[in-house]
Design a protein around this motif. Structure first.
Motif, PDB file in Angstrom:
ATOM      1  N   SER A   1       0.810  -1.213   0.000  1.00  0.00           N
ATOM      2  CA  SER A   1       0.000   0.000   0.000  1.00  0.00           C
ATOM      3  C   SER A   1       0.844   1.263   0.000  1.00  0.00           C
ATOM      4  CB  SER A   1      -0.926  -0.002   1.224  1.00  0.00           C
ATOM      5  OG  SER A   1      -1.620   1.207   1.331  1.00  0.00           O
ATOM      6  N   ARG A   2       1.905   1.302   0.812  1.00  0.00           N
ATOM      7  CA  ARG A   2       2.617   2.562   1.047  1.00  0.00           C
ATOM      8  C   ARG A   2       4.011   2.623   0.429  1.00  0.00           C
ATOM      9  NH1 ARG A   2      -1.780   5.087   1.924  1.00  0.00           N
ATOM     10  NH2 ARG A   2      -2.268   5.772   4.041  1.00  0.00           N
ATOM     11  N   LEU A   3       4.706   1.518   0.351  1.00  0.00           N
ATOM     12  CA  LEU A   3       6.085   1.567  -0.126  1.00  0.00           C
ATOM     13  C   LEU A   3       6.123   1.585  -1.649  1.00  0.00           C
ATOM     14  CD1 LEU A   3       7.835  -0.912   2.340  1.00  0.00           C
ATOM     15  CD2 LEU A   3       7.356   1.535   2.607  1.00  0.00           C
ATOM     16  N   ARG A   4       7.205   2.106  -2.164  1.00  0.00           N
ATOM     17  CA  ARG A   4       7.397   2.161  -3.614  1.00  0.00           C
ATOM     18  C   ARG A   4       8.563   1.259  -3.985  1.00  0.00           C
ATOM     19  NH1 ARG A   4       6.987   8.696  -4.847  1.00  0.00           N
ATOM     20  NH2 ARG A   4       4.818   8.962  -4.106  1.00  0.00           N
ATOM     21  N   PHE A   5       8.306   0.338  -4.867  1.00  0.00           N
ATOM     22  CA  PHE A   5       9.368  -0.526  -5.393  1.00  0.00           C
ATOM     23  C   PHE A   5       8.947  -1.018  -6.770  1.00  0.00           C
ATOM     24  CE2 PHE A   5       6.633  -2.920  -2.564  1.00  0.00           C
ATOM     25  CZ  PHE A   5       6.264  -4.025  -3.310  1.00  0.00           C
TER      26      PHE A   5
ATOM     27  N   ALA B   1      -2.893   9.895   4.324  1.00  0.00           N
ATOM     28  CA  ALA B   1      -1.429   9.972   4.242  1.00  0.00           C
ATOM     29  C   ALA B   1      -0.877  11.091   5.113  1.00  0.00           C
ATOM     30  CB  ALA B   1      -1.007  10.168   2.790  1.00  0.00           C
ATOM     31  N   ASP B   2      -1.737  12.043   5.503  1.00  0.00           N
ATOM     32  CA  ASP B   2      -1.260  13.168   6.315  1.00  0.00           C
ATOM     33  C   ASP B   2      -0.714  12.699   7.663  1.00  0.00           C
ATOM     34  OD1 ASP B   2      -2.067  14.769   4.268  1.00  0.00           O
ATOM     35  OD2 ASP B   2      -3.972  15.355   5.206  1.00  0.00           O
ATOM     36  N   LEU B   3      -1.317  11.656   8.204  1.00  0.00           N
ATOM     37  CA  LEU B   3      -0.839  11.152   9.491  1.00  0.00           C
ATOM     38  C   LEU B   3       0.593  10.650   9.386  1.00  0.00           C
ATOM     39  CD1 LEU B   3      -4.038   9.177  10.583  1.00  0.00           C
ATOM     40  CD2 LEU B   3      -3.264  11.405  11.414  1.00  0.00           C
ATOM     41  N   GLU B   4       0.895   9.946   8.311  1.00  0.00           N
ATOM     42  CA  GLU B   4       2.248   9.432   8.125  1.00  0.00           C
ATOM     43  C   GLU B   4       3.223  10.578   7.833  1.00  0.00           C
ATOM     44  OE1 GLU B   4       2.264   6.283   5.303  1.00  0.00           O
ATOM     45  OE2 GLU B   4       0.385   5.461   6.064  1.00  0.00           O
ATOM     46  N   ASP B   5       2.764  11.571   7.068  1.00  0.00           N
ATOM     47  CA  ASP B   5       3.628  12.725   6.791  1.00  0.00           C
ATOM     48  C   ASP B   5       3.978  13.458   8.081  1.00  0.00           C
ATOM     49  OD1 ASP B   5       3.493  12.089   4.124  1.00  0.00           O
ATOM     50  OD2 ASP B   5       1.824  13.465   3.705  1.00  0.00           O
ATOM     51  N   ALA B   6       2.983  13.606   8.968  1.00  0.00           N
ATOM     52  CA  ALA B   6       3.253  14.286  10.243  1.00  0.00           C
ATOM     53  C   ALA B   6       4.246  13.489  11.073  1.00  0.00           C
ATOM     54  CB  ALA B   6       1.942  14.466  11.002  1.00  0.00           C
ATOM     55  N   ALA B   7       4.088  12.156  11.089  1.00  0.00           N
ATOM     56  CA  ALA B   7       5.021  11.314  11.845  1.00  0.00           C
ATOM     57  C   ALA B   7       6.415  11.384  11.232  1.00  0.00           C
ATOM     58  CB  ALA B   7       4.512   9.873  11.867  1.00  0.00           C
ATOM     59  N   ARG B   8       6.486  11.465   9.905  1.00  0.00           N
ATOM     60  CA  ARG B   8       7.790  11.535   9.230  1.00  0.00           C
ATOM     61  C   ARG B   8       8.498  12.851   9.564  1.00  0.00           C
ATOM     62  NH1 ARG B   8       5.852  10.377   4.745  1.00  0.00           N
ATOM     63  NH2 ARG B   8       5.972   8.110   4.956  1.00  0.00           N
ATOM     64  N   LEU B   9       7.720  13.944   9.627  1.00  0.00           N
ATOM     65  CA  LEU B   9       8.309  15.243   9.986  1.00  0.00           C
ATOM     66  C   LEU B   9       8.828  15.250  11.419  1.00  0.00           C
ATOM     67  CD1 LEU B   9       5.761  17.723   8.338  1.00  0.00           C
ATOM     68  CD2 LEU B   9       8.111  17.225   7.622  1.00  0.00           C
ATOM     69  N   ASP B  10       8.196  14.438  12.273  1.00  0.00           N
ATOM     70  CA  ASP B  10       8.650  14.335  13.670  1.00  0.00           C
ATOM     71  C   ASP B  10       9.847  13.412  13.816  1.00  0.00           C
ATOM     72  OD1 ASP B  10       6.758  16.084  14.528  1.00  0.00           O
ATOM     73  OD2 ASP B  10       5.288  14.546  15.079  1.00  0.00           O
ATOM     74  N   GLY B  11      10.369  12.889  12.697  1.00  0.00           N
ATOM     75  CA  GLY B  11      11.554  12.050  12.749  1.00  0.00           C
ATOM     76  C   GLY B  11      11.287  10.577  12.914  1.00  0.00           C
ATOM     77  N   CYS B  12      10.060  10.152  12.672  1.00  0.00           N
ATOM     78  CA  CYS B  12       9.734   8.743  12.840  1.00  0.00           C
ATOM     79  C   CYS B  12      10.272   7.938  11.655  1.00  0.00           C
ATOM     80  CB  CYS B  12       8.217   8.588  12.949  1.00  0.00           C
ATOM     81  SG  CYS B  12       7.690   7.065  13.730  1.00  0.00           S
TER      82      CYS B  12
ATOM     83  N   TRP C   1       9.681   2.042   9.877  1.00  0.00           N
ATOM     84  CA  TRP C   1       9.142   1.011  10.772  1.00  0.00           C
ATOM     85  C   TRP C   1       8.316   1.628  11.902  1.00  0.00           C
ATOM     86  CZ3 TRP C   1       7.980  -3.888  11.181  1.00  0.00           C
ATOM     87  CH2 TRP C   1       7.730  -4.414  12.449  1.00  0.00           C
ATOM     88  N   GLY C   2       8.779   2.770  12.408  1.00  0.00           N
ATOM     89  CA  GLY C   2       8.035   3.444  13.467  1.00  0.00           C
ATOM     90  C   GLY C   2       6.682   3.925  12.983  1.00  0.00           C
ATOM     91  N   ILE C   3       6.616   4.416  11.732  1.00  0.00           N
ATOM     92  CA  ILE C   3       5.324   4.849  11.181  1.00  0.00           C
ATOM     93  C   ILE C   3       4.378   3.654  11.069  1.00  0.00           C
ATOM     94  CG2 ILE C   3       4.206   5.777   9.127  1.00  0.00           C
ATOM     95  CD1 ILE C   3       6.736   7.429   8.647  1.00  0.00           C
ATOM     96  N   PHE C   4       4.924   2.525  10.618  1.00  0.00           N
ATOM     97  CA  PHE C   4       4.081   1.337  10.492  1.00  0.00           C
ATOM     98  C   PHE C   4       3.595   0.852  11.855  1.00  0.00           C
ATOM     99  CE2 PHE C   4       4.236  -3.348  10.844  1.00  0.00           C
ATOM    100  CZ  PHE C   4       3.085  -3.644  10.132  1.00  0.00           C
ATOM    101  N   TRP C   5       4.518   0.786  12.806  1.00  0.00           N
ATOM    102  CA  TRP C   5       4.182   0.162  14.089  1.00  0.00           C
ATOM    103  C   TRP C   5       3.403   1.090  15.013  1.00  0.00           C
ATOM    104  CZ3 TRP C   5       4.005  -4.699  15.280  1.00  0.00           C
ATOM    105  CH2 TRP C   5       3.919  -5.080  16.609  1.00  0.00           C
ATOM    106  N   ARG C   6       3.748   2.402  15.010  1.00  0.00           N
ATOM    107  CA  ARG C   6       3.147   3.322  15.975  1.00  0.00           C
ATOM    108  C   ARG C   6       1.962   4.103  15.408  1.00  0.00           C
ATOM    109  NH1 ARG C   6       8.801   5.952  18.238  1.00  0.00           N
ATOM    110  NH2 ARG C   6       9.668   4.024  19.148  1.00  0.00           N
ATOM    111  N   VAL C   7       1.863   4.214  14.080  1.00  0.00           N
ATOM    112  CA  VAL C   7       0.774   5.000  13.481  1.00  0.00           C
ATOM    113  C   VAL C   7      -0.221   4.105  12.756  1.00  0.00           C
ATOM    114  CG1 VAL C   7       0.207   6.843  11.849  1.00  0.00           C
ATOM    115  CG2 VAL C   7       2.290   7.004  13.239  1.00  0.00           C
TER     116      VAL C   7
END
Length: 287
Positions: free
Chosen positions: A107-111, A175-186, A189-195
């Protein structure tokens, strides 16, 4: 005046429709519960009463609890039950985690070739499970896992249906939730597990219940992968009990075994009922 009459007719028609729907749903519920009631009542009567015609719809009084005592002394139900609980719990937990990870990746990763790989993965749903049994058996034999928990658990950890279910759920997450977590330095794996994982609890519960019930009711693979009483699961043990009767089948013992076998499944469903229904309803309205 005409408007009031039309409104009254609509209300009356709606009430009749509700009553009809109630009757139809009640009949369906009774039809679904009737086999379980017959199983319970048969397990609590004397063996000779099981062949009485017309059949007894109510258990005798006092109930014949000795059927359960005879069952527990004839076959190692405790061993079968323990093996089924270990296998079903490990399969449900493992399949839920692995399918969530794979669904999030699709769903989220690009490959490269992501969509092609996902379509190939989905295509495995069209392969009948019986086709995989022989190759799977030789694979388990090569690993030396026959008649072990590894052979009972590992093949059930992977499933295209679970990956598809979790991918669709993660696609619907903002996707905004993941973007916010990414800006916080997550980290990823942390985005997947904690968000993502906490937000996917309804889908995870639905998938866990499906996996638990599927593993609990599985007869064919445990029958092939085990060859000792110490590793048999409950469906295999009940099937062996049925074949142990030579002349006359003791249906009271079989029904007692059936009652014991459905209790853990009912408890698992009741424990995850709320999350399970939320997952099904959400999956029905989302893309």
């Amino acid at each position: 005046m005409k408007t009031n009459r039309a409104t009254a007719k609509r209300i009356k028609a709606t009430r009749w429709g509700d009553r009809l729907a109630f009757l139809v749903l009640s009949a369906g519920a009774i039809a679904m519960l009737a086999p379980f009631w017959v199983m319970l009542s048969t397990s609590l009567i004397a063996p000779e009463q099981a062949y009485r015609y017309p059949p007894a719809l109510w258990p005798s009084w006092p109930p014949v609890w000795q059927n359960y005592e005879r069952l527990l002394t004839m076959v190692p139900m405790g061993t079968y039950l323990t093996n089924s609980v270990i296998t079903a719990l490990a399969t449900a937990l493992g399949q839920t985690l692995l399918c969530a990870m794979a669904g999030y990746a699709f769903s989220r990763l690009r490959f490269r070739f992501k969509n092609a790989v996902f379509l190939a993965f989905l295509a495995t749903l069209m392969i009948p499970p019986a086709v995989n049994i022989a190759p799977l058996f030789f694979l388990m034999k090569t690993f030396g896992w026959i008649d072990t928990y590894w052979a009972l658990i590992v093949p059930g950890l992977f499933g295209a249906f679970g990956v598809f279910l979790m991918r669709q759920w993660f696609n619907a997450l903002p996707a905004d939730l993941e973007d916010a977590a990414r800006l916080d330095g997550c980290s990823p794996w942390g985005i997947f597990w904690r968000v993502a994982m906490p937000l996917a609890r309804p889908a995870l519960a639905a998938l866990a219940v499906f996996a638990f019930i599927g593993s609990w009711n599985n007869l064919m693979w445990p029958l092939i992968a085990t060859n000792s009483d110490a590793m048999r699961t409950l469906p295999v043990g009940v099937a062996a009990l049925k074949s142990a009767f030579r002349d006359v089948t003791d249906w009271t013992l079989l029904m007692a075994a059936g009652v014991i076998s459905i209790i853990p499944v009912a408890l698992a469903f009741l424990a995850a009922q709320r999350q399970f229904l939320q997952g099904l309803l959400a999956g029905g309205v989302k893309e």
